[in-house]
Design a protein around this motif. Sequence first.
Motif, PDB file in Angstrom:
ATOM      1  N   TYR A  85       0.847  -1.191   0.000  1.00 15.77           N
ATOM      2  CA  TYR A  85       0.000   0.000   0.000  1.00 15.77           C
ATOM      3  C   TYR A  85       0.877   1.233   0.000  1.00 15.77           C
ATOM      4  O   TYR A  85       1.877   1.304   0.709  1.00 15.77           O
ATOM      5  N   SER A  87       0.392   5.677  -0.272  1.00 20.61           N
ATOM      6  CA  SER A  87      -0.469   6.826  -0.536  1.00 20.61           C
ATOM      7  C   SER A  87       0.390   8.069  -0.702  1.00 20.61           C
ATOM      8  O   SER A  87       1.512   8.132  -0.225  1.00 20.61           O
ATOM      9  N   LYS A  89      -0.203  10.927   0.593  1.00 13.91           N
ATOM     10  CA  LYS A  89      -0.118  11.674   1.840  1.00 13.91           C
ATOM     11  C   LYS A  89       1.117  11.275   2.638  1.00 13.91           C
ATOM     12  O   LYS A  89       1.800  12.097   3.202  1.00 13.91           O
ATOM     13  N   PHE A  90       1.385  10.003   2.662  1.00 14.02           N
ATOM     14  CA  PHE A  90       2.557   9.564   3.409  1.00 14.02           C
ATOM     15  C   PHE A  90       3.546   8.903   2.478  1.00 14.02           C
ATOM     16  O   PHE A  90       3.229   7.922   1.830  1.00 14.02           O
ATOM     17  N   TYR A  93       9.261   7.764   6.257  1.00 14.10           N
ATOM     18  CA  TYR A  93       9.560   8.596   7.426  1.00 14.10           C
ATOM     19  C   TYR A  93      10.700   9.555   7.091  1.00 14.10           C
ATOM     20  O   TYR A  93      11.799   9.134   6.764  1.00 14.10           O
ATOM     21  N   ASP A  95      12.470  11.540   8.894  1.00 14.20           N
ATOM     22  CA  ASP A  95      13.644  11.644   9.760  1.00 14.20           C
ATOM     23  C   ASP A  95      14.445  10.345   9.823  1.00 14.20           C
ATOM     24  O   ASP A  95      15.324  10.212  10.664  1.00 14.20           O
ATOM     25  N   LEU A  96      14.137   9.417   8.934  1.00 15.53           N
ATOM     26  CA  LEU A  96      14.972   8.218   8.841  1.00 15.53           C
ATOM     27  C   LEU A  96      15.760   8.267   7.529  1.00 15.53           C
ATOM     28  O   LEU A  96      15.329   8.876   6.555  1.00 15.53           O
ATOM     29  N   ARG A  97      16.927   7.604   7.531  1.00 14.64           N
ATOM     30  CA  ARG A  97      17.734   7.552   6.315  1.00 14.64           C
ATOM     31  C   ARG A  97      17.072   6.625   5.299  1.00 14.64           C
ATOM     32  O   ARG A  97      16.189   5.831   5.659  1.00 14.64           O
ATOM     33  N   GLU A 100      17.371   3.036   6.196  1.00 12.21           N
ATOM     34  CA  GLU A 100      16.600   2.709   7.396  1.00 12.21           C
ATOM     35  C   GLU A 100      15.129   2.526   7.061  1.00 12.21           C
ATOM     36  O   GLU A 100      14.454   1.651   7.606  1.00 12.21           O
ATOM     37  N   ARG A 103      14.822  -0.848   5.395  1.00 15.39           N
ATOM     38  CA  ARG A 103      14.934  -1.918   6.381  1.00 15.39           C
ATOM     39  C   ARG A 103      13.668  -2.001   7.240  1.00 15.39           C
ATOM     40  O   ARG A 103      13.158  -3.081   7.520  1.00 15.39           O
ATOM     41  N   LEU A 104      13.145  -0.818   7.621  1.00 17.27           N
ATOM     42  CA  LEU A 104      11.946  -0.789   8.460  1.00 17.27           C
ATOM     43  C   LEU A 104      10.768  -1.475   7.775  1.00 17.27           C
ATOM     44  O   LEU A 104      10.161  -2.395   8.311  1.00 17.27           O
ATOM     45  N   PHE A 105      10.470  -1.018   6.537  1.00 18.00           N
ATOM     46  CA  PHE A 105       9.279  -1.574   5.881  1.00 18.00           C
ATOM     47  C   PHE A 105       9.514  -3.013   5.470  1.00 18.00           C
ATOM     48  O   PHE A 105       8.598  -3.838   5.544  1.00 18.00           O
ATOM     49  N   GLY A 107      11.222  -5.094   7.157  1.00 21.41           N
ATOM     50  CA  GLY A 107      11.015  -5.824   8.410  1.00 21.41           C
ATOM     51  C   GLY A 107       9.544  -5.965   8.734  1.00 21.41           C
ATOM     52  O   GLY A 107       9.071  -7.036   9.111  1.00 21.41           O
ATOM     53  N   ILE A 108       8.797  -4.864   8.572  1.00 23.79           N
ATOM     54  CA  ILE A 108       7.372  -4.905   8.872  1.00 23.79           C
ATOM     55  C   ILE A 108       6.645  -5.885   7.955  1.00 23.79           C
ATOM     56  O   ILE A 108       5.751  -6.608   8.371  1.00 23.79           O
TER      57      ILE A 108
END
Lengths: 249, 362
Positions: A85, A87, A89-90, A93, A95-97, A100, A103-105, A107-108
Amino acid sequence: MNRNDSPVIEADRLTKRFDSFTAVDGISFCVGAGEIFGFLGANGAGKTTAMRMLCGLSQPTSGRATVAGCDVYREQEEIKKHIGYMSQKFSLYADLRVWENIRLFGGIYGLSGKRLSGKTEELLDVLGLEGERNTLVSSLPLGWKQKLAFSVAIIHEPEIVFLDEPTGGVDPVARRRFWELIMDASARGITVFVTTHYMDEAEYCDRVSIMVDGRIEALDKPSVLRDACGVGTMDEVFRSLARRAKRSE
Amino acid sequence: MNQFLSFVRKEFCHIFRDVRTMLILLLMPIILVILFGYAISTEIRRSPVAVLDHRRDDVSFKRIEQFRGSEYFTLHTTTGNPAEIHDLFRKGEIKIALIFPADGEEAAILSDATNPNEATALTQYATAILASPLPGAGPFYPTLMQRGGGVKAEVSLLYNPQMKGSYNFVPGVMGLILILICAMMTSVGVVRERETGSMEVLLVSPLRPAYIILAKAAPYLLISIVNIATILLLSRFLLDVPIRGSVALLIAFSILYALVALCLGLFISTIADTQQAAMLISGVALMLPVVLLSGMIFPVENMPWILQRLSDVVPAKWYIAGVKDVMIKGLGYESILRETGILALMAIVLTAISIKRFNTRL
């Protein structure tokens, strides 16, 4: 998982009511595997509500729908494992490199270890962002952010990716590049379900549906719709249909 | 688990990258402890005192010397003129005056009661000095004191013999800091995700909503534990406040309170639409009751019935009472069962309401 030749998204008289207001009024359609499906409509026509039901975020009032073979009433958590998904609007993040965020998404969405690091390198390479891996996302140009956000939304190779006005606010050249990514994904077999306001983008879709006041007023290949209305562009098709709308935002 | 950890790591990135917030989180406890410990003190020191001495003998001179030597008072003037004393009060140059009549065993104390707490404390200090026996002379009985049929009261102050204010405010500051950090930061953090639209992306992901919430709260719980440790170390070694009970019990009890604060933060995030609203609600709706109704500054027992009942729903009240029992009185877990039960109940109720509201807002 994929049931061959059966549609990836199937909606049958799908309806959502909020008290007395019917946001989505009995829409029916099918989307096939690898298809780019444009979901058009003026603001307030019910696009977002319909999309939220398909993503498992909101319960339909009545009707039936399956996404990746999962029922939207009972298997909402299962649906989330098969979709991506993004959008407008977002997008990531700020403030993340860059790495990062990947790696975050990753991981999620359930990637880890070698698979995640391999995907990260591949993604940076495809987007030409190796030099920017340590840059904060806030200092990337919007066009790059959106390309990165899209790549991150399909990092886990989902069956379907939902794009909610993904190209808002970027110039035509950047939009063109963005659509090249979408077409690549579609060629790899990922189904793309996209809402947009730009009618030139509607031309890139395999099929488009046009929603007016909660109902689907037209659904077909862009060329067929143009011919049926006897006009030259999707823009004119859209305007002739949207003029019928009674409700506004 | 792996999904959960990637999310927690991201939360830490948010916190560490925002240097201003980071500084506030880590420095606020230190600043508050030092501020309350040194600058803002309810103890009174070196208050100016004037003496109207009609007696002018060895006894009154010795008493005046005692006042001069006391850390609570500084001698402003010695005079024989009553009008001058009133003049000094009106100008605000003295807080308290002593009157030694020409003869007799009594002395009078006048004090400026515009600040009643201060006046009470000063009168008590002065009374204590006057009531102490003097070598070569008997004690004075200040006219303010009832002689009480010749019964002499022997006072011992339990747990805090030096009447140090820090014994009261250290538990108070802990109650304040934990609620501010946990509730304010969590509510702002959750509302920010909703404002930017990232919450929607997270909810569409396979990450379960409960994990999102837990992962948002976890870093602040960790920072709170660091803060508890900071406050306890500062108060033990800088302010000489003892930790008489079990440190493990104290920390476990604090973690329970931090959990209540986190739940409160989540609840606030379900009512606030913007980060500013979340900030304001946590600031006004949490800080004021903690300062006013927790017993940290004003004793709750003396408040009207309605305010006392209102204070019962302030988590800080129960936490501060429990911390005082364990830390200052050195009591064991049996003595804070009631406080623990109430805080646990608050956590459960708040979580239930938040989850319900969280789901309906989707």
